[in-house]
Write a protein that holds these residues in place. Structure first.
Motif, PDB file in Angstrom:
ATOM      1  N   GLY A  72      72.643  44.419 108.510  1.00 23.85           N
ATOM      2  CA  GLY A  72      73.674  44.312 108.189  1.00 23.85           C
ATOM      3  C   GLY A  72      73.577  43.081 107.483  1.00 23.85           C
ATOM      4  N   PHE A  73      73.355  42.008 107.576  1.00 26.64           N
ATOM      5  CA  PHE A  73      73.338  40.986 106.618  1.00 26.64           C
ATOM      6  C   PHE A  73      72.278  40.583 105.722  1.00 26.64           C
ATOM      7  N   PRO A  74      72.659  40.915 104.232  1.00 26.64           N
ATOM      8  CA  PRO A  74      71.610  40.689 103.499  1.00 26.64           C
ATOM      9  C   PRO A  74      71.647  39.304 102.550  1.00 26.64           C
ATOM     10  N   THR A  75      70.742  38.894 102.998  1.00 29.36           N
ATOM     11  CA  THR A  75      70.549  36.988 102.586  1.00 29.36           C
ATOM     12  C   THR A  75      70.532  36.680 101.194  1.00 29.36           C
ATOM     13  N   ALA A  76      70.374  35.549 101.117  1.00 31.75           N
ATOM     14  CA  ALA A  76      70.154  34.921  99.861  1.00 31.75           C
ATOM     15  C   ALA A  76      69.018  33.698 100.007  1.00 31.75           C
ATOM     16  N   ASN A  77      67.634  34.117 100.021  1.00 35.71           N
ATOM     17  CA  ASN A  77      66.800  33.278 100.612  1.00 35.71           C
ATOM     18  C   ASN A  77      66.516  31.793  98.783  1.00 35.71           C
ATOM     19  N   LEU A  78      66.273  30.926 100.259  1.00 34.26           N
ATOM     20  CA  LEU A  78      66.205  29.740  98.478  1.00 34.26           C
ATOM     21  C   LEU A  78      64.366  29.407  99.472  1.00 34.26           C
ATOM     22  N   SER A  79      63.937  29.123  97.739  1.00 36.18           N
ATOM     23  CA  SER A  79      62.418  29.180  97.593  1.00 36.18           C
ATOM     24  C   SER A  79      62.235  28.201  98.123  1.00 36.18           C
ATOM     25  N   PRO A  80      60.876  28.104  98.755  1.00 29.22           N
ATOM     26  CA  PRO A  80      60.183  27.547  99.262  1.00 29.22           C
ATOM     27  C   PRO A  80      60.184  25.421  98.599  1.00 29.22           C
ATOM     28  N   ASP A  81      60.056  25.627  97.657  1.00 29.30           N
ATOM     29  CA  ASP A  81      59.788  24.203  96.657  1.00 29.30           C
ATOM     30  C   ASP A  81      61.869  23.793  96.071  1.00 29.30           C
TER      31      ASP A  81
END
Length: 333
Positions: free
Chosen positions: A204-213
Motif C-alpha cells: 500500500g505504499f508504492p515507492t519511486a526507486n532511484l537508479s543504482p547509479d
C-alpha cells in the motif's frame, strides 16, 4: 554560464578573468564563500568570474581504492555553480599526465595562457602542482612573477571549518540536518526512477526507486523525511527509505521515496518511471529495522508518513485517501 571541458575549448584570447580552483565537492558554504568573492572581485574589475575544477576527482586517480564518494554529481555541481552567478567553469579532465606539471607550469599553462587571469581567489589551504607541493606562499610568489593578484578568503564555519569531509561524516551517520548546515541547503541525490521489486506497492505504499547509479552520496540506512522533485517542477513531500529492505532479506542498498499527496486520478498523471528526479533529505526519522512480518512494517510505514507530514508541514488529512488511492496501482512508480 560557459562550460569548458578542456583547455582547448576556452576561446583564444579569453580574459581578463578572476578565477579560483578546487574540487568543490558538495559546493558547501565554504565553497560558496570563495565563489562569492570571485564574483564580487570580477564585477569590480569588469572581468569574468571563472571556477576551475577537475573530473574525475584527483583522489580517484591517485588512490582509487580509498577515494571518498562524491557528495554530488558533476552535472548537479555545475548547475549549482551557475545559480551562484559564475560566468564560466573550466572542467579539466584529470589524468596522471596532467598531474605531473610543476606549480609554475600549472599556473602558467592554465591560469595565464588559457584563462588570462588577472586575479586568483583561494583559501589558506590551497594546494596545486605536482605532488601538491604548491601552497599559498608559492601562489603569491608565482602570482607576482606571472602577473596576477592573489586574494585570500578567510576560513569560516561553526565549531569547525566548513569542509566536504564534515558533510561526508554527517551523511555517514544519517545526520542530514548537520549536513544541511554545512551545505547551506538540503543534501540531495538525483537520478532516474526505475522499476523495483514492487514490495511497497503490495503493502500500500508504492515507492519511486532511484537508479543504482544515481548521483550523490547515499546517507546512512534509515527512513527520512524529505522532498522529491520531478521533471515538471513539482516538489512533493516524501518519506524516503534508504537500505536493503531487511524485513524481506534484501541485499543491495536502495533509495526509494513514497510521495505524499500524489494525485489519485488518472494514474498516468503520476507515472515517474524514466523521469530524472531530485530527492532531498530533510530529517532522519529512524534507523532501518527488520520487522517480524508485513503487518508490523505496514503499521510503522503509516507512522513514518504521519511523521514526515508533520515535519514537512504537509496536510495530514490527505494521507488516508492517498494511501487508498494507490493500493494495487500497477502504473505508479
Amino acid at each position: 554560464m560557459h562550460i569548458w571541458n578542456s583547455l582547448d575549448q576556452v576561446p583564444a584570447g579569453f580574459g581578463p578573468c578572476v578565477v579560483t580552483l578546487g574540487n568543490f565537492d558538495g559546493l558547501h558554504l565554504g565553497h560558496q564563500e570563495v565563489l562569492g568573492q570571485v564574483i564580487a572581485v570580477a564585477a569590480a574589475r569588469q572581468a569574468s568570474a571563472v571556477a576551475l575544477t577537475f573530473d574525475p576527482h584527483p583522489a580517484q586517480i591517485h588512490r582509487p581504492d580509498s577515494a571518498p564518494g562524491q557528495i554530488m554529481g558533476l552535472a548537479d555541481k555545475l548547475e549549482a555553480m551557475e545559480k551562484l552567478g559564475l560566468d564560466g567553469v573550466l572542467v579539466i579532465p584529470y589524468t596522471l599526465e596532467f598531474a605531473q606539471q610543476s606549480p609554475e607550469e600549472f599556473l602558467r599553462n592554465v591560469f595565464v595562457s588559457t584563462l588570462g587571469a588577472s586575479a586568483v581567489v583561494v583559501g589558506h589551504d590551497v594546494r596545486f602542482g605536482r605532488g601538491n607541493v604548491g601552497d599559498l606562499d608559492a601562489m603569491i610568489r608565482l602570482g607576482t612573477q606571472l602577473g596576477f593578484d592573489v586574494i585570500v578568503v578567510d576560513d569560516k564555519g561553526y565549531d569547525r571549518r566548513w569542509s566536504s569531509t564534515w558533510v561526508r561524516e554527517a551523511l555517514d551517520k544519517g545526520d542530514v540536518e548537520t549536513a544541511a548546515q554545512v551545505l547551506g541547503r538540503w543534501h540531495s541525490m538525483s537520478g532516474e526512477i526505475v522499476h523495483g521489486a514492487a514490495r511497497g506497492r503490495a503493502l500500500g505504499f508504492p515507492t519511486a526507486n532511484l537508479s543504482p547509479d544515481a548521483a550523490g552520496s547515499i546517507p546512512a540506512d534509515g527512513v527520512y523525511a524529505g522532498w522529491l522533485s520531478d521533471e515538471q517542477q513539482h516538489r512533493w513531500p516524501a518519506a524516503i527509505s534508504v537500505g536493503s529492505n531487511p524485513t524481506f532479506e534484501g541485499v543491495s542498498r536502495q533509495v526509494e521515496a513514497f510521495v505524499i499527496g500524489r494525485p489519485k486520478e488518472p494514474v498516468e498523471a503520476f507515472n515517474l518511471y524514466g523521469q530524472h528526479v531530485v530527492v532531498e533529505f530533510v530529517q532522519r526519522l529512524r534507523g532501518m529495522v527488520a520487522y517480524t512480518g508485513p503487518e508490523a512494517l505496514i503499521e510503522q510505514m503509516h507512522q513514518d508518513v504521519l511523521d514526515t507530514s508533520s515535519i514537512l508541514s504537509a496536510d495530514p488529512s490527505v494521507i488516508p485517501s492517498v494511501i487508498r488511492s494507490v493500493i494495487g496501482s500497477e502504473e505508479t512508480a
